[in-house]
Design a protein around this motif. Structure first.
Motif, PDB file in Angstrom:
ATOM      1  N   PHE A  30      21.161  11.345  31.116  1.00  0.00           N
ATOM      2  CA  PHE A  30      22.595  11.208  31.515  1.00  0.00           C
ATOM      3  C   PHE A  30      22.913  11.817  32.880  1.00  0.00           C
ATOM      4  O   PHE A  30      21.950  12.419  33.479  1.00  0.00           O
ATOM      5  CB  PHE A  30      23.729  12.285  30.590  1.00  0.00           C
ATOM      6  CG  PHE A  30      23.645  11.742  29.211  1.00  0.00           C
ATOM      7  CD1 PHE A  30      22.638  12.173  28.323  1.00  0.00           C
ATOM      8  CD2 PHE A  30      24.739  11.020  28.829  1.00  0.00           C
ATOM      9  CE1 PHE A  30      22.765  11.788  26.847  1.00  0.00           C
ATOM     10  CE2 PHE A  30      24.763  10.706  27.366  1.00  0.00           C
ATOM     11  CZ  PHE A  30      23.762  11.132  26.623  1.00  0.00           C
ATOM     12  N   GLN A  63      25.828  13.090  36.139  1.00  0.00           N
ATOM     13  CA  GLN A  63      27.415  13.460  36.373  1.00  0.00           C
ATOM     14  C   GLN A  63      27.675  13.643  38.063  1.00  0.00           C
ATOM     15  O   GLN A  63      26.916  14.507  38.371  1.00  0.00           O
ATOM     16  CB  GLN A  63      27.732  14.998  35.630  1.00  0.00           C
ATOM     17  CG  GLN A  63      29.290  15.323  35.663  1.00  0.00           C
ATOM     18  CD  GLN A  63      29.584  16.224  34.886  1.00  0.00           C
ATOM     19  OE1 GLN A  63      28.736  16.870  34.364  1.00  0.00           O
ATOM     20  NE2 GLN A  63      30.855  16.363  34.488  1.00  0.00           N
ATOM     21  N   LYS A  92      33.636  13.598  38.445  1.00  0.00           N
ATOM     22  CA  LYS A  92      33.397  12.532  37.196  1.00  0.00           C
ATOM     23  C   LYS A  92      32.874  13.081  36.023  1.00  0.00           C
ATOM     24  O   LYS A  92      32.136  14.201  35.919  1.00  0.00           O
ATOM     25  CB  LYS A  92      32.606  11.429  37.719  1.00  0.00           C
ATOM     26  CG  LYS A  92      33.350  10.659  38.856  1.00  0.00           C
ATOM     27  CD  LYS A  92      32.545   9.445  39.100  1.00  0.00           C
ATOM     28  CE  LYS A  92      33.112   8.758  40.378  1.00  0.00           C
ATOM     29  NZ  LYS A  92      32.528   7.258  40.530  1.00  0.00           N
ATOM     30  N   GLU A  93      33.055  12.348  34.808  1.00  0.00           N
ATOM     31  CA  GLU A  93      32.595  12.842  33.447  1.00  0.00           C
ATOM     32  C   GLU A  93      31.036  12.622  33.548  1.00  0.00           C
ATOM     33  O   GLU A  93      30.478  11.592  34.087  1.00  0.00           O
ATOM     34  CB  GLU A  93      33.411  12.055  32.311  1.00  0.00           C
ATOM     35  CG  GLU A  93      34.615  12.480  32.191  1.00  0.00           C
ATOM     36  CD  GLU A  93      35.372  11.943  30.878  1.00  0.00           C
ATOM     37  OE1 GLU A  93      36.522  12.263  30.742  1.00  0.00           O
ATOM     38  OE2 GLU A  93      34.674  11.012  30.315  1.00  0.00           O
ATOM     39  N   ARG A  94      30.344  13.185  32.555  1.00  0.00           N
ATOM     40  CA  ARG A  94      29.136  12.793  32.551  1.00  0.00           C
ATOM     41  C   ARG A  94      29.035  11.391  31.712  1.00  0.00           C
ATOM     42  O   ARG A  94      29.614  11.333  30.850  1.00  0.00           O
ATOM     43  CB  ARG A  94      28.452  14.090  31.327  1.00  0.00           C
ATOM     44  CG  ARG A  94      26.786  14.021  31.319  1.00  0.00           C
ATOM     45  CD  ARG A  94      26.361  15.236  30.773  1.00  0.00           C
ATOM     46  NE  ARG A  94      26.678  16.387  31.693  1.00  0.00           N
ATOM     47  CZ  ARG A  94      26.392  17.667  31.192  1.00  0.00           C
ATOM     48  NH1 ARG A  94      25.506  17.780  30.311  1.00  0.00           N
ATOM     49  NH2 ARG A  94      26.628  18.609  32.115  1.00  0.00           N
ATOM     50  N   GLU A  95      28.034  10.698  32.159  1.00  0.00           N
ATOM     51  CA  GLU A  95      28.009   9.465  31.585  1.00  0.00           C
ATOM     52  C   GLU A  95      26.496   9.120  31.202  1.00  0.00           C
ATOM     53  O   GLU A  95      25.554   9.717  31.820  1.00  0.00           O
ATOM     54  CB  GLU A  95      28.276   8.368  32.854  1.00  0.00           C
ATOM     55  CG  GLU A  95      27.353   8.354  34.005  1.00  0.00           C
ATOM     56  CD  GLU A  95      27.534   6.954  34.808  1.00  0.00           C
ATOM     57  OE1 GLU A  95      28.390   6.375  34.510  1.00  0.00           O
ATOM     58  OE2 GLU A  95      27.242   6.962  36.013  1.00  0.00           O
ATOM     59  N   PHE A  96      26.152   8.242  30.399  1.00  0.00           N
ATOM     60  CA  PHE A  96      24.984   7.815  29.832  1.00  0.00           C
ATOM     61  C   PHE A  96      24.092   6.852  30.799  1.00  0.00           C
ATOM     62  O   PHE A  96      24.705   6.074  31.607  1.00  0.00           O
ATOM     63  CB  PHE A  96      25.266   7.119  28.454  1.00  0.00           C
ATOM     64  CG  PHE A  96      24.121   6.256  28.159  1.00  0.00           C
ATOM     65  CD1 PHE A  96      24.192   4.698  28.170  1.00  0.00           C
ATOM     66  CD2 PHE A  96      22.933   6.749  27.564  1.00  0.00           C
ATOM     67  CE1 PHE A  96      23.114   3.913  27.925  1.00  0.00           C
ATOM     68  CE2 PHE A  96      22.006   6.003  26.961  1.00  0.00           C
ATOM     69  CZ  PHE A  96      22.077   4.320  27.369  1.00  0.00           C
ATOM     70  N   SER A 117      22.260   1.997  30.434  1.00  0.00           N
ATOM     71  CA  SER A 117      23.531   1.729  30.794  1.00  0.00           C
ATOM     72  C   SER A 117      23.617   0.258  31.670  1.00  0.00           C
ATOM     73  O   SER A 117      22.435   0.019  32.490  1.00  0.00           O
ATOM     74  CB  SER A 117      24.063   2.787  31.687  1.00  0.00           C
ATOM     75  OG  SER A 117      25.200   2.116  32.667  1.00  0.00           O
ATOM     76  N   ARG A 123      25.048  -0.229  34.240  1.00  0.00           N
ATOM     77  CA  ARG A 123      24.682   0.339  35.921  1.00  0.00           C
ATOM     78  C   ARG A 123      23.403   0.392  36.392  1.00  0.00           C
ATOM     79  O   ARG A 123      23.278   0.335  37.495  1.00  0.00           O
ATOM     80  CB  ARG A 123      25.710   1.471  35.890  1.00  0.00           C
ATOM     81  CG  ARG A 123      27.370   1.329  35.678  1.00  0.00           C
ATOM     82  CD  ARG A 123      28.092   2.510  35.925  1.00  0.00           C
ATOM     83  NE  ARG A 123      27.917   2.692  37.329  1.00  0.00           N
ATOM     84  CZ  ARG A 123      28.324   4.050  38.023  1.00  0.00           C
ATOM     85  NH1 ARG A 123      29.168   4.855  37.092  1.00  0.00           N
ATOM     86  NH2 ARG A 123      28.566   3.866  39.059  1.00  0.00           N
TER      87      ARG A 123
END
Length: 126
Positions: free
Chosen positions: A37, A39, A43-47, A61, A63
């Motif tokens: 993950f 962060q 911003k929020e922590r993202e996968f 992801s 991205r």
């Protein structure tokens, strides 16, 4: 006590590459799903990516798909994240995580990950 330790972060120019490593100790995660993950500030922590216990199944992801590759070496209790064609928007603290429950899959949500590393900073400059 189980511990995950990330390494390999640093400063790289856009278009460059880095490989992150996550070493597990204290218990075996060989049968568990592992993930990365990230962060970014504010911003929020993202996968980012996950990998099954065998390494044969992975999930990314949108991205990072096509630019990042997750892999694992269970004999070394280590998970890797090879990052290529890095962009400035990839700048973040990258965290390794493990889902110890046998019911976890590569599609499990973040709440299913019960072991986390301390994170490693990746900074991509333009």
């Amino acid at each position: 006590q189980a511990r995950l330790a990330e390494s390999g972060g640093g400063l790289v120019q856009a278009g460059g590459s880095l490989r992150l490593s996550c070493a597990a100790s204290g218990r075996s995660f060989g049968r568990g799903v592992m993930a990365w993950f990230r962060q970014a500030p504010g911003k929020e922590r993202e996968f980012v990516a996950t990998i099954s216990w065998s390494g044969s199944n992975t999930y990314y992801s949108d991205r990072v798909k096509g630019r990042f590759t997750i892999s694992r070496d269970n004999a070394k209790s280590t998970v890797y994240l090879q990052m290529s064609s890095l962009k400035t928007e990839d700048t973040a603290v990258y965290y390794c995580a493990a889902a110890s429950q046998s019911s976890a899959t590569i599609y499990s949500p973040i709440r299913d990950y019960d072991y986390w590393g301390q994170g490693t900073q990746v900074t991509v400059s333009s």
